[in-house]
Design an enzyme around this catalytic site. Sequence first.
Site, PDB file in Angstrom:
ATOM      1  CB  CYS A   2      -0.921   0.005   1.211  1.00 20.21           C
ATOM      2  SG  CYS A   2      -2.248  -1.213   1.088  1.00 20.21           S
ATOM      3  CD  GLU A 105       1.183  -3.588   2.655  1.00 18.86           C
ATOM      4  OE1 GLU A 105       0.154  -3.163   2.100  1.00 18.86           O
ATOM      5  OE2 GLU A 105       2.258  -3.759   2.064  1.00 18.86           O
TER       6      GLU A 105
END
Length: 231
Positions: A2, A105
Amino acid sequence: MCGRISQYDGIHDFVAALSMPNPLVNSAGDRPFERYNAAPTTQLAIFHQEGEYLLADMVRWGWRPHWAKDRAAPINARVEKVARGPFFRAIWPHRAIIAINNWFEWVDEGGPKKQPYLIRRRDRSPILCAAIGQYPNAEHEPSEHDGFVIITADSAGGMVDIHDRRPVTLSPELAREWLDPAKPKERAEQMVMHQGEPTEAFEWFKVDRAIGNVRNQGPGLIKPAEEDGLF
């Protein structure tokens, strides 16, 4: 992976982790960066090598070739395609290292919102991520087109199912080799394809959902959300 990382130490902490004897040309400043919640397009410190010198520059996270104006600038490049695909062909030879303290994440655990996790090295040392980019050098003045991407690899199902992609991180020895402009491209591809650090080098834990707002900063964002949150 991410799009959120932390880079809060100072450049000299990262140089020490890299353990590179080359003379440093530092355009990144000497103060701690204190970027606890860095998002794409943020200016971040990267290392690259020019001749005998190690250069530290502030460069935007994200890059695209001049002909790809119809899409957003990627922040990551898949290791399976980066060396041979056309999109990153122009910057594949321009290798860099971005040293970070951790990345984040988000995991779907069945609740109304995804749960953010922080991932860091077990020994708390900086993480040396393989990157490529366009950045200032002896032949290239700073430009609005400068930027970098982090190379990512399949994480074999995820770090305990956190995510299916993760940065390619290198040991200090391999990071120094990666930065060496004299290393052949074939050797560079071999390093990122097969010699990234293993999952066992890392630990992860839940953090507060405040990390989701990029305007939030500060050391409170990197603390475990639960006292027993380490995995």
